[in-house]
Design a protein around this motif. Structure first.
Motif, short mmCIF file in Angstrom:
data_model
loop_
_atom_site.label_atom_id
_atom_site.label_comp_id
_atom_site.label_asym_id
_atom_site.label_seq_id
_atom_site.Cartn_x
_atom_site.Cartn_y
_atom_site.Cartn_z
N ALA A 1 34.26 59.56 143.02
CA ALA A 1 34.73 58.18 142.80
C ALA A 1 33.56 57.24 142.56
CB ALA A 1 35.55 57.70 144.00
N ALA A 2 32.42 57.59 143.16
CA ALA A 2 31.27 56.67 143.06
C ALA A 2 30.67 56.68 141.66
CB ALA A 2 30.20 57.05 144.08
N GLY A 3 30.72 57.84 141.02
CA GLY A 3 30.27 57.92 139.63
C GLY A 3 28.92 57.26 139.43
N SER B 1 33.77 51.21 139.78
CA SER B 1 32.67 50.57 139.05
C SER B 1 33.01 49.12 138.71
CB SER B 1 32.39 51.36 137.77
OG SER B 1 31.50 50.65 136.96
N ARG B 2 34.25 48.89 138.28
CA ARG B 2 34.65 47.51 137.93
C ARG B 2 34.64 46.62 139.16
NH1 ARG B 2 40.17 48.58 136.08
NH2 ARG B 2 40.42 46.36 135.68
N VAL B 3 35.11 47.15 140.28
CA VAL B 3 35.18 46.31 141.49
C VAL B 3 33.80 46.05 142.09
CG1 VAL B 3 36.01 46.27 143.89
CG2 VAL B 3 37.54 47.03 142.06
N LEU B 4 32.97 47.08 142.11
CA LEU B 4 31.69 46.95 142.82
C LEU B 4 30.54 46.49 141.94
CD1 LEU B 4 31.75 50.05 145.23
CD2 LEU B 4 32.27 47.66 145.74
N GLY C 1 43.05 51.51 150.89
CA GLY C 1 42.79 52.37 149.73
C GLY C 1 42.56 51.44 148.54
N LEU C 2 42.33 52.05 147.39
CA LEU C 2 42.11 51.27 146.17
C LEU C 2 42.97 51.84 145.05
CD1 LEU C 2 40.43 49.08 144.61
CD2 LEU C 2 38.76 50.91 144.12
N GLY C 3 43.86 51.04 144.54
CA GLY C 3 44.69 51.50 143.43
C GLY C 3 43.88 51.53 142.14
N GLU D 1 39.45 60.01 139.38
CA GLU D 1 40.35 59.04 138.74
C GLU D 1 40.09 57.62 139.22
OE1 GLU D 1 41.10 61.29 140.85
OE2 GLU D 1 42.28 60.44 142.49
N LYS D 2 39.30 57.48 140.29
CA LYS D 2 39.01 56.11 140.78
C LYS D 2 37.64 55.61 140.30
CE LYS D 2 42.81 55.78 143.09
NZ LYS D 2 43.00 55.87 144.55
N ARG D 3 36.93 56.45 139.55
CA ARG D 3 35.55 56.11 139.16
C ARG D 3 35.49 54.78 138.41
NH1 ARG D 3 31.35 60.47 136.78
NH2 ARG D 3 31.81 61.29 138.84
#
Ligand code: 6PG
Length: 261
Positions: free
Chosen positions: A254-256, A222-225, A158-160, A216-218
């Motif tokens: 999440a992909a935003g 974006s920062r990671v990818l 998962g991704l925190g 909430e993971k958007r």
């Protein structure tokens, strides 16, 4: 580029060397595709080696996948007696605790499929953290015979929201570990100490599959990818399989912005 993947849902695909990003319309479609992928990789591994070794993710995102794998279709389709289940990380709590990643998997999957108890390799969160980590390291070294690093057929992550993966938190000691397979790790943001696989084990997997969903993971996606940032600040950026494949399964929420292609 669009490609149909798992469950016939259309996804947006962005390919780099060994990284593929699939974007699904919603969490349900993501779970269905992840279950289909799990079953396909399982069949492939068993066909090649006679077994399938997978490290489960904790948290809430994978619950839908685990529940689906325990449902009629997959319960009978997957040869669970050939499947070996491990954990990528665990909270240092008893297995009966509502915070336990083992308990979450037990309720959503383990109690619903005929996986032999000997194939369930639980991290012992109830032990003192250093002892629990040492015990699990021993478990891995015994199971994955040979001096080399364990090679999992599949590691689910998962991704925190802070960019952590497993229990490798930003600027944490565990993130720097390059020798041990399993370490205790700590974060001021977490109520409990954790046990976690280290990066060499994660990056040694044949396939790493991130499951990330929800608005909430958007930002962190974006920062990671899409943006440059140090792995110390965003541990997910340190996930780069040495030989294997890296897959991101995202829902649209999440992909935003990356869904814009
Ligand atoms: C844990 C997990 C952790 C989780 C992320 C995402 O023990 O909580 O291993 O790494 O995967 O925090 O959690 P959610 O899926 O609940 O957003």
């Amino acid at each position: 580029m669009h490609e149909t993947a798992g469950g016939g849902e259309e996804t947006m695909l962005r390919k780099t060397a060994n990284r593929r990003i699939h974007i699904f319309p919603d969490k349900d479609a993501l779970d269905k595709a992840a279950a289909a992928f799990f079953a396909a990789r399982c069949a492939e591994s068993i066909g090649t080696t006679g077994r399938f070794t997978v490290a489960l993710a904790g948290g809430s995102t994978p619950q839908g996948l685990y529940h689906l794998l325990g449902s009629e279709g997959f319960r009978t389709r997957i040869p669970w007696n050939r499947v070996h289940l491990f954990w990528g990380d665990e909270r240092c709590v008893p297995p009966s605790s509502g915070k336990s990643n083992y308990r979450m998997a037990a309720e959503s999957l383990l109690t619903r499929v005929p996986v032999p108890p000997g194939n369930i390799h639980r991290m012992q969160g109830e032990l003192p953290p250093s002892e629990g980590a040492a015990r699990y390291e021993e478990t891995l070294r015994t199971f994955f015979t040979g001096p080399r690093l364990p090679v999992f057929n599949l590691i689910l992550l998962g991704l925190g929201s802070d960019g952590h993966v497993a229990s490798l938190f930003p600027y944490s000691e565990g993130l720097q570990e390059r020798e041990r397979l399993v370490v205790p790790n700590y974060s001021w943001a977490q109520a409990n100490p954790r046990l976690t696989l280290t990066l060499p084990v994660i990056n040694g997997a044949e396939t790493i599959l991130f499951l990330v969903a929800g608005e909430e993971k958007r930002s962190v996606v974006s920062r990671v990818l899409c943006r440059e940032s140090s792995p110390a600040r965003l541990p997910a950026r340190a996930v780069c399989p040495v030989m294997g494949d890296l897959l991101w399964y995202l829902d649209k929420a999440a992909a935003g912005e990356i869904a814009a292609g």
